[in-house]
Write a protein that holds these residues in place. Structure first.
Motif, PDB file in Angstrom:
ATOM      1  N   GLY A   1       0.771  -1.233   0.000  1.00 21.78           N
ATOM      2  CA  GLY A   1       0.000   0.000   0.000  1.00 21.78           C
ATOM      3  C   GLY A   1       0.803   1.285   0.000  1.00 21.78           C
ATOM      4  N   GLN A   2       2.123   1.218   0.086  1.00 21.40           N
ATOM      5  CA  GLN A   2       2.948   2.430   0.082  1.00 21.40           C
ATOM      6  C   GLN A   2       2.901   3.102  -1.299  1.00 21.40           C
ATOM      7  N   ARG A   3       3.185   4.398  -1.302  1.00 16.69           N
ATOM      8  CA  ARG A   3       3.108   5.170  -2.539  1.00 16.69           C
ATOM      9  C   ARG A   3       4.369   4.998  -3.379  1.00 16.69           C
ATOM     10  N   LEU A   4       4.210   5.133  -4.701  1.00 18.74           N
ATOM     11  CA  LEU A   4       5.327   4.972  -5.625  1.00 18.74           C
ATOM     12  C   LEU A   4       6.299   6.149  -5.587  1.00 18.74           C
ATOM     13  N   THR A   5       5.925   7.240  -4.950  1.00 19.13           N
ATOM     14  CA  THR A   5       6.784   8.418  -4.896  1.00 19.13           C
ATOM     15  C   THR A   5       7.934   8.275  -3.905  1.00 19.13           C
ATOM     16  N   ARG A   6       8.030   7.137  -3.230  1.00 20.29           N
ATOM     17  CA  ARG A   6       9.058   6.991  -2.186  1.00 20.29           C
ATOM     18  C   ARG A   6      10.422   6.578  -2.726  1.00 20.29           C
ATOM     19  N   PHE A   7      10.514   6.189  -3.984  1.00 20.28           N
ATOM     20  CA  PHE A   7      11.776   5.685  -4.542  1.00 20.28           C
ATOM     21  C   PHE A   7      12.621   6.845  -5.073  1.00 20.28           C
ATOM     22  N   LEU A   8      13.433   7.445  -4.219  1.00 23.04           N
ATOM     23  CA  LEU A   8      14.160   8.655  -4.603  1.00 23.04           C
ATOM     24  C   LEU A   8      15.672   8.533  -4.499  1.00 23.04           C
ATOM     25  N   ARG A   9      16.167   7.529  -3.795  1.00 25.35           N
ATOM     26  CA  ARG A   9      17.608   7.423  -3.558  1.00 25.35           C
ATOM     27  C   ARG A   9      18.177   6.171  -4.207  1.00 25.35           C
ATOM     28  N   ARG A  10      19.477   6.182  -4.400  1.00 22.35           N
ATOM     29  CA  ARG A  10      20.153   5.019  -4.967  1.00 22.35           C
ATOM     30  C   ARG A  10      19.914   3.788  -4.082  1.00 22.35           C
ATOM     31  N   GLU A  11      19.833   4.022  -2.765  1.00 23.49           N
ATOM     32  CA  GLU A  11      19.621   2.924  -1.822  1.00 23.49           C
ATOM     33  C   GLU A  11      18.243   2.285  -1.963  1.00 23.49           C
ATOM     34  N   ASP A  12      17.345   2.927  -2.694  1.00 22.04           N
ATOM     35  CA  ASP A  12      15.991   2.393  -2.868  1.00 22.04           C
ATOM     36  C   ASP A  12      15.900   1.399  -4.020  1.00 22.04           C
ATOM     37  N   GLN A  13      17.014   1.154  -4.704  1.00 21.43           N
ATOM     38  CA  GLN A  13      16.952   0.324  -5.908  1.00 21.43           C
ATOM     39  C   GLN A  13      16.503  -1.105  -5.622  1.00 21.43           C
ATOM     40  N   SER A  14      17.010  -1.703  -4.555  1.00 22.36           N
ATOM     41  CA  SER A  14      16.635  -3.093  -4.248  1.00 22.36           C
ATOM     42  C   SER A  14      15.139  -3.206  -3.999  1.00 22.36           C
ATOM     43  N   GLU A  15      14.591  -2.222  -3.289  1.00 21.38           N
ATOM     44  CA  GLU A  15      13.150  -2.250  -3.023  1.00 21.38           C
ATOM     45  C   GLU A  15      12.349  -1.995  -4.296  1.00 21.38           C
ATOM     46  N   ALA A  16      12.874  -1.127  -5.171  1.00 22.68           N
ATOM     47  CA  ALA A  16      12.201  -0.870  -6.447  1.00 22.68           C
ATOM     48  C   ALA A  16      12.185  -2.130  -7.309  1.00 22.68           C
ATOM     49  N   ILE A  17      13.280  -2.884  -7.302  1.00 28.65           N
ATOM     50  CA  ILE A  17      13.339  -4.140  -8.053  1.00 28.65           C
ATOM     51  C   ILE A  17      12.360  -5.155  -7.471  1.00 28.65           C
ATOM     52  N   ALA A  18      12.316  -5.253  -6.135  1.00 27.41           N
ATOM     53  CA  ALA A  18      11.386  -6.181  -5.491  1.00 27.41           C
ATOM     54  C   ALA A  18       9.947  -5.835  -5.843  1.00 27.41           C
ATOM     55  N   HIS A  19       9.638  -4.543  -5.881  1.00 29.69           N
ATOM     56  CA  HIS A  19       8.302  -4.089  -6.274  1.00 29.69           C
ATOM     57  C   HIS A  19       7.978  -4.507  -7.707  1.00 29.69           C
ATOM     58  N   ALA A  20       8.916  -4.262  -8.629  1.00 31.58           N
ATOM     59  CA  ALA A  20       8.681  -4.592 -10.038  1.00 31.58           C
ATOM     60  C   ALA A  20       8.465  -6.091 -10.222  1.00 31.58           C
ATOM     61  N   VAL A  21       9.322  -6.891  -9.587  1.00 28.00           N
ATOM     62  CA  VAL A  21       9.204  -8.349  -9.728  1.00 28.00           C
ATOM     63  C   VAL A  21       7.866  -8.841  -9.163  1.00 28.00           C
ATOM     64  N   ALA A  22       7.450  -8.276  -8.034  1.00 30.24           N
ATOM     65  CA  ALA A  22       6.170  -8.677  -7.446  1.00 30.24           C
ATOM     66  C   ALA A  22       5.006  -8.353  -8.368  1.00 30.24           C
ATOM     67  N   VAL A  23       5.054  -7.184  -8.987  1.00 27.73           N
ATOM     68  CA  VAL A  23       3.960  -6.771  -9.876  1.00 27.73           C
ATOM     69  C   VAL A  23       3.928  -7.624 -11.132  1.00 27.73           C
ATOM     70  N   TRP A  24       5.081  -7.758 -11.819  1.00 34.64           N
ATOM     71  CA  TRP A  24       5.022  -8.507 -13.076  1.00 34.64           C
ATOM     72  C   TRP A  24       4.876 -10.006 -12.840  1.00 34.64           C
ATOM     73  N   SER A  25       5.236 -10.485 -11.673  1.00 37.94           N
ATOM     74  CA  SER A  25       4.995 -11.904 -11.371  1.00 37.94           C
ATOM     75  C   SER A  25       3.502 -12.193 -11.318  1.00 37.94           C
ATOM     76  N   GLN A  26       2.733 -11.241 -10.794  1.00 36.46           N
ATOM     77  CA  GLN A  26       1.281 -11.407 -10.783  1.00 36.46           C
ATOM     78  C   GLN A  26       0.723 -11.367 -12.198  1.00 36.46           C
ATOM     79  N   TRP A  27       1.257 -10.449 -13.027  1.00 32.77           N
ATOM     80  CA  TRP A  27       0.832 -10.425 -14.430  1.00 32.77           C
ATOM     81  C   TRP A  27       1.144 -11.751 -15.114  1.00 32.77           C
TER      82      TRP A  27
END
Length: 206
Positions: A105-131
């Motif tokens: 439920g967190q907002r997509l606007t939170r990915f702002l730092r280089r350190e957020d990349q792992s979480e951004a990848i986890a988000h993408a994989v979770a979304v496209w895995s459902q697709w």
């Protein structure tokens, strides 16, 4: 790149529908290929592995923007985290939340730092895995193709809806490949759909 010629996507679809195909480094074209008969496809978790680059090509210019690429599910597209944050800067409460297994439920606007990349990848994989799960659950290959077309058509529509929501005239242009996946017939008219899916054929052969 898929937008270099209007014939590339139809030709790739015919290839996937007629020969055993395993596609690597395809970005979301992997979904299009599997929807049209490919055995499997690899998307890639980051920009450097979502595409194949000619070794002779010169490296792209360095960007000071260290925010990661973020999958915006409703738009079926990747944007820099800073771009999403900028779009909703004046209206942060309108920023889309994501209910995937990584975001909760967190907002997509939170990915702002280089350190957020792992979480951004986890988000993408979770979304496209459902697709992918929804795509592969379709009982026929034609229905896979229709599922993918519907997903892309919805994404094109959502580009316009978010512009209207943000009261903007530009800043969210659908990628040419997304528009082509949406506009083309779900299945190539010149190719007969296989009677069985690739997974069904493999089981029959064992």
């Amino acid at each position: 790149p898929l937008d270099q010629s209007r014939h590339i996507i139809p030709n790739l679809r015919c290839l996937a529908a007629t020969v055993p195909l395993v596609a690597m480094r395809t970005d979301f074209n992997g979904f299009d290929l599997v929807a049209h008969g490919a055995i499997c496809a690899a998307i890639g978790t980051g920009g450097s592995v979502r595409h194949t680059v000619d070794p002779a090509d010169r490296p792209r210019s360095f960007s000071r923007d260290q925010s990661p690429s973020v999958l915006w599910p409703e738009l079926v597209s990747f944007f820099k985290g800073s771009k999403i944050s900028e779009l909703f800067g004046a209206r942060p409460r309108l920023a889309p939340g994501c209910h995937c297994s990584a975001c909760h439920g967190q907002r997509l606007t939170r990915f702002l730092r280089r350190e957020d990349q792992s979480e951004a990848i986890a988000h993408a994989v979770a979304v496209w895995s459902q697709w992918a799960s929804d795509l592969l659950a379709q009982p026929t290959v034609r229905e896979r193709a229709q599922y993918w077309k519907n997903l892309c058509t919805g994404a094109v529509t959502h580009h316009a809806l978010f512009l209207e929501l943000l009261q903007r005239l530009d800043g969210l242009k659908p990628q040419e490949s997304l528009k082509r996946w949406s506009a083309l017939p779900a299945w190539p008219t010149e190719v007969s759909a296989p009677v069985s899916l690739p997974s069904q054929r493999r089981r029959a052969e064992t």
